[in-house]
Design an enzyme around this catalytic site. Structure first.
Site, short mmCIF file in Angstrom:
data_model
loop_
_atom_site.label_atom_id
_atom_site.label_comp_id
_atom_site.label_asym_id
_atom_site.label_seq_id
_atom_site.Cartn_x
_atom_site.Cartn_y
_atom_site.Cartn_z
N GLY A 148 -8.77 -1.00 2.17
CA GLY A 148 -7.55 -1.02 1.35
C GLY A 148 -6.31 -0.98 2.22
CB CYS A 149 -2.83 -2.00 1.54
SG CYS A 149 -2.58 -1.28 -0.10
CG PHE A 150 -1.78 3.15 0.38
CD1 PHE A 150 -0.51 3.14 0.92
CD2 PHE A 150 -1.89 3.02 -1.01
CE1 PHE A 150 0.63 2.99 0.13
CE2 PHE A 150 -0.77 2.86 -1.81
CZ PHE A 150 0.50 2.86 -1.25
CB THR A 152 -5.45 -0.73 6.72
OG1 THR A 152 -6.57 -1.35 6.08
CG2 THR A 152 -5.19 -1.39 8.06
#
Lengths: 345, 345, 345, 345
Positions: A148-150, A152
């Protein structure tokens, strides 16, 4: 290599198209869509006029095998749980950008995502694709759960501590800020321009579904790591994530030592840039690129450490890291097709 | 009542003019400026055409006494240290919006502000004007040190705990976000549009000069409160502050109990709105108004509390609270001239 | 090929560095600066950490000849007037991004720019580098006057009419909108974040210095073309120009015919995209790319034509077109190093 | 006076609530909604917590008569066509903010709005509520068609010419720019944050439904005025409209004379501010207020005039002008409850 994309009409899909358009080892992508079958892709994305002239293709498992060598899934929840097994059976490697295959424990998934988990076997086959830190597993994987973005931004910021068992057990606070594109292209009141412009919001306080993904990986690196406090904030901008993380400093480590330790840890990671003393990254400084920029500093008054990590959520936080994983899976140089310089200002 | 403003050409000054323009008990303000003497004020602020038609006046201590009854100082550092004693001598009450008179200990001021402190006597005479919590002192004051924008948001968010000695001594993290107008009207690379738009920055990590102001007040309420961890972030918006605060929850208190406790604490404070369960404030929801909106929630997994507090930095964080203090000093109803509804969207 | 840049610390210079960093036929640039000599370039532009590690070099005409093969000048007014002759004498081709060499008539330059014109001989030697339309002249040039950002958008939008003598002599209105980066990196009240965010301004009504540049080229294409009406507007965004142009339609031409005529005119121009019927371009659809997207439509009620042209002001409006000119001068394919896909969203 | 609002959950409705909350002659509004009946209004608009504590009421014609004295309709198309006759019958004056009753000719309405017109009798009864210019008609009206946002800005900018038959018959170009709130609160791809932020768009070229409203009024003032060219643009901001208008100057009038003529024309209109020479208005300079700021200038090179007019689309372009009309209808001072100073920055 022939690439397929399920879910190309979302922002993650469009970013994959932007990257793969210049990747030296891939052909034009085949873009699948069950709902928009037959429609020209650039009618959805006019910025791709004269660039991506494909039309959206129907998704038939029988023909897919002859059409593509690797599939990216950039679709809403549920799709990869259905398609990953089919594609596995057909021998087609999959890189899944959704959250469906990241959480090993189905009960945990169901608690946070409030929906049914994917088949357990599929989940077990998936390798967590945090590119800088799981290279060996990724090389041998047929199914990648792209982070996921967060997670990462957060995990790259905490890995040097956690992988060396240096996280203190007192507290770990993650205050995360994101641009709006992380919410995808679907229109809703929560992504309505007039509600967000010139406004700063907090959402999903202690309830964000990326929380267990972060905790799972931290515990894998440093067993015993307890639950984190995680807050997501929405900033009035399109792209970019900043995670500001707070914890007690490892005993006896100064700011300078910690920064040196981070630099050493990432010395072979092209996409992670540790900032020099006194310099903190801003989200625009990685805009449109696959970089993750990190600063660390210890406050001598409190002996607490502040770690700041920024990424472009659609690149390193989604499509960029997915292509990085494609490169690693195929034994290509990790940076292939991903060397774009941040667009600034 | 006749009001004077030193530093009217800054954003704090312009906001004072906007408020006082409709205040029922004050006349047109006299706007002082040594540098722009004689210039029409609305040439600097065309949004005030036909509204504020004063020209900027020279600042002579001899004539001031006959011209005004109260002085607001909304000027850069150093000015109030010079003018507050002169005005005190002339018997003119002062409300100072700068940071010069807020820190009781000159050594602490000089460490954080990196400049010489104001005369110690002046500092000692100043009452810290956190309007909701210092009403009695303010009523009797002749010199008000109007709180900083971040401290206002933070202290209103923590007062219910600190005044009841409920702050835990483990850790206290303040992750603060502000719009750009807090930096004032002076052009600089750090406030240049192209550098900030669509960008999210962190600055003054553990070094922000509002840190000792917060610590001083917390320690006054709950002696022994240790140093806090404070980070300032710049969001791409003009107005608004959000402070997200993290600490251990008071033992045995649920989310519902804590929220109820906050509501009770502020039940007589018109400008503080405690949000209902599951609702968190956004900065735009107080835009242009004097409100401070607060949410509190306890995470049962970690037993940590997350407190979110938002204000308009130019209103409750500066000019609004200053007028609130004017009202209190004069025995007028606190809300006089400050009832403006937030401008939304 | 070795490239030098004078004025690399501005936004135009930084964009040149971003492009040339991936250009297959150029080495790392040498970045010149008299004022910041010796300073690391990435200290000014942290987004280039690990990418552009040059330090700024002093500008000595003697050594330059051995260091570079071509010079870009992306400096404030006055610099190219001084350096172009020196570099010409040293046999080094120059691409000048400033406005100094674009206006053939010094009196006109001096009226609009309110400063002294460059030496007449230098101006006469300069070729106007509107890449799509002056290819032959550019191929043989040693000194290029790279077009201004507004003129690029406007002239590409009007060229099919003007080059075919189809501009009507009744009226020609250009309503131009730009992002703030066009004003450069220098901080000023006019580029201060809080003054521009959530705000829309008009400036230099009938007084913009790009007006004579447009008129000069239109008159070169269609002699007798009279003065235009030109207004510049500042939109709250970083990059992008939209020029909306209004004039009487060429007699007897329908929307469909005019669109077809434009498509035919630009059929060999990769960077100009004529939009299909009913579709109008937005600035973000060319963000970070060298495209110029154009729509034309005739209103049957009024028989007037509306032409809409968008570019990224730092790319096609500055650095992108400059590199396009470099390619043409060297006989390389025009698109070399400029194929970047727009970054959207 | 008791006020009702149909359509209070839209932005126009919320702005009415914001204004009427401080209007000295009106009680708390009754907010009607058929779909959200019973729901608390501040659950939709948390910025109104503690301010507007009404719940949404069902809309029954029988009870309405006893509940309110005047009705505002701020609802989507179709609603006022249905409710205006019912309310007329019940003797309740109506101020309608929709476009349904503005166009006198049903065929024209149906062509531009692409929907059926309201009953002809209702349309004939409606008075066009351009407050500054129709005062007499408004005083005697029972049904007001409140002008559209673009027409308000455009008509106030052109009235001094048109009412004096000074519009030239050569051409009239209106290049209009608006913030996104004009599109209302309904989420859609066209108002999705990531699609609009840092982006500038053009839409409804020669097709905007406000075109016939402008033409109808111009022709009423100066018979024979022909069709205009009108383009709408979407700027990345929440509030504000700028209309830039181009036409031939009235023969023999200089910039100074024209400005003086405008000032004289509007000398009794508090809400119209003619800017001094060399100063052009920006949208933020009327933000949150009921002002319309106008500049005019003649270009001596072309003898064309450029007129710039800005308003806050939710205030002077909708709710503000509606309350102004309420004031006029009731014989109250026009500015009552509308004196709010623009919020700047």
């Amino acid at each position: 290599m022939k690439i397929g994309i399920i879910g190309a009409t979302g922002y993650g899909g469009a970013e994959l198209v932007r990257i793969l358009n210049h990747h030296p080892y891939t052909d034009n992508c085949i873009l699948y869509s069950s709902s928009d079958e037959g429609k020209a892709y650039d009618a959805s994305y006019p910025h791709l006029r004269n660039i991506a002239q494909q039309s959206l293709q129907p998704l038939h498992i029988e023909t897919i095998c002859n059409e593509i060598d690797v599939m990216f899934i950039a679709a809403p929840p549920g799709v990869s749980g259905e398609w990953s097994p089919k594609l596995a059976e057909a021998g087609i490697p999959v890189i899944d950008l959704s959250g469906d295959l990241r959480i090993q424990n189905p009960a945990v998934y169901e608690k946070w995502y409030k929906r049914q988990a994917a088949p357990e076997e599929t989940i077990q086959n998936a390798v967590y694709g945090l590119a800088e830190l799981q290279k060996e597993e990724i090389q041998n994987a047929k199914l990648i759960a792209n982070p996921g973005c967060f997670p990462t931004a957060v995990l790259l910021g905490l890995a040097p501590l956690a992988k060396n068992k240096l996280l203190q057990d007192s507290f770990l606070i993650v205050d995360a800020k994101t641009g709006v594109s992380g919410a995808g292209r679907k229109a809703s009141m929560g992504t309505h321009y007039s509600e967000l412009n010139d406004n700063f919001k907090i959402y999903k306080v202690n309830e964000h579904q990326h929380t267990p993904e972060i905790e799972q990986q931290l515990a894998a690196w440093q067993p015993g790591t307890g639950p984190i406090t995680f807050s997501a904030h929405l900033a009035p901008m399109t792209r970019g994530i900043m995670a500001t993380m707070y914890t007690d400093a490892p005993p006896g480590m100064s700011s300078a030592q910690l920064r040196e330790f981070y630099s050493e840890f990432y010395k072979d990671s092209y996409f992670v840039r540790i900032r020099p003393e006194g310099e903190f990254p801003a989200t625009k400084e990685v805009y449109g690129s696959n970089f993750c920029d990190i600063s660390v500093t210890v406050d001598e008054r409190t002996n607490r450490v502040t770690i700041v990590s920024v990424i472009d959520n659609l690149m390193k936080g989604a499509a960029g890291q997915a292509v990085q994983n494609l490169n690693i899976m195929n034994g290509w140089q990790e940076e292939t097709g991903l060397m774009m310089t941040p667009v600034y200002p």
